[in-house]
Design an enzyme around this catalytic site. Structure first.
Site, mmCIF file in Angstrom:
data_model
loop_
_atom_site.group_PDB
_atom_site.id
_atom_site.type_symbol
_atom_site.label_atom_id
_atom_site.label_comp_id
_atom_site.label_asym_id
_atom_site.label_seq_id
_atom_site.Cartn_x
_atom_site.Cartn_y
_atom_site.Cartn_z
ATOM 1 N N ALA A 56 0.860 -1.181 0.000
ATOM 2 C CA ALA A 56 0.000 0.000 0.000
ATOM 3 C C ALA A 56 0.899 1.234 0.000
ATOM 4 O O ALA A 56 1.785 1.355 0.846
ATOM 5 C CB ALA A 56 -0.914 -0.005 1.223
ATOM 6 N N ILE A 82 4.641 -1.244 3.256
ATOM 7 C CA ILE A 82 4.565 0.171 2.914
ATOM 8 C C ILE A 82 5.369 0.455 1.652
ATOM 9 O O ILE A 82 6.572 0.216 1.596
ATOM 10 C CB ILE A 82 5.069 1.052 4.075
ATOM 11 C CG1 ILE A 82 4.279 0.751 5.351
ATOM 12 C CG2 ILE A 82 4.971 2.523 3.700
ATOM 13 C CD1 ILE A 82 2.779 0.933 5.223
ATOM 14 N N LYS A 83 4.674 0.981 0.664
ATOM 15 C CA LYS A 83 5.299 1.294 -0.620
ATOM 16 C C LYS A 83 5.753 2.751 -0.607
ATOM 17 O O LYS A 83 4.955 3.663 -0.358
ATOM 18 C CB LYS A 83 4.290 1.046 -1.745
ATOM 19 C CG LYS A 83 4.899 0.764 -3.097
ATOM 20 C CD LYS A 83 3.780 0.330 -4.047
ATOM 21 C CE LYS A 83 4.337 -0.005 -5.422
ATOM 22 N NZ LYS A 83 3.220 -0.315 -6.349
ATOM 23 N N LEU A 84 7.040 2.952 -0.873
ATOM 24 C CA LEU A 84 7.656 4.271 -0.768
ATOM 25 C C LEU A 84 8.356 4.636 -2.070
ATOM 26 O O LEU A 84 8.923 3.764 -2.737
ATOM 27 C CB LEU A 84 8.685 4.277 0.366
ATOM 28 C CG LEU A 84 8.159 3.923 1.758
ATOM 29 C CD1 LEU A 84 9.274 3.373 2.620
ATOM 30 C CD2 LEU A 84 7.544 5.151 2.402
#
Length: 214
Positions: A56, A82-84
């Site tokens: 996400a 967590i997509k960064l």
């Protein structure tokens, strides 16, 4: 090799899951927008279907904002990754989140050096985009091979997610190179199972079966 499905379409995820092909899911703001639904509602429904990593993506552009969003997102489910973005601020956030035991996926990677920086920051996953590189006449699969070599040379444990996959050849080459994961659109997943000789063989078997005395 693991297969993730690259979509926020819950119907597609359900269908791919019934085929036994889905080890995880990647989403992004563009895919969520296409669904026309609230972000958290989509993510929650996906976690109920797939028991695997669900990426996400944060929207903030500063590390502090990214970390704040991440802490909120991981409350949704234990499988949230967590997509960064691959930016200096994204690397700062990756370092901080990794130190807290929060899994991260650094995205929008287009060079081996970007992947190396993400791995050094402690990223759980790195996501190089092969299709977009091919679109501008660069060698998308070539950077996958280079990243694999660099990670193997130095023992980095970040997993390589080959992203922006456009066709079955991308999947084949990723497997030959030794990428850990391909995140694949549903349409390409279906293409992987198809071959005209398979269809012709089935047709021939059925035709021959009709000739068998009943």
């Amino acid at each position: 090799m693991k297969f993730f499905i690259d979509t926020a379409d819950v119907h597609e995820i359900r269908e791919a899951h019934t085929l036994g092909l889905v080890d995880g899911v990647t989403t992004n703001p563009s895919l969520i927008a296409k669904s026309g639904r609230k972000f958290k509602d989509v993510i929650k429904e996906i976690t109920a279907i797939v028991d695997g990593p669900i990426s996400a993506e944060v929207i903030a552009l500063d590390a502090e904002g990214m970390v704040k969003e991440a802490k909120d997102l991981v409350k949704i489910h234990k499988n949230i990754v967590i997509k960064l973005p691959m930016t200096p601020e994204g690397l700062k956030a990756t370092k901080q989140l990794s130190a807290k035991g929060i899994k991260t996926n650094v995205t929008l990677i287009f060079t081996p050096m970007q992947a190396l920086l993400a791995a050094k920051a402690g990223a759980t996953y790195v996501s190089p985009f092969v299709g977009r590189l091919d679109d501008i006449s660069q060698d998308g699969m070539g950077i996958i091979e280079e990243i694999r070599t660099i990670f193997d040379n130095y023992g980095y444990t970040s997993e390589i997610i080959v992203a922006s996959i456009r066709n079955p050849i991308h999947v084949l080459n990723s497997a030959l190179i030794g990428a850990d994961i391909c995140t694949i659109p549903y349409s390409v997943m279906l293409q992987l199972s198809k071959h005209p000789l398979t269809d012709a063989g089935i047709k021939k078997f059925l035709e021959d079966w009709e000739k068998v005395p009943k």
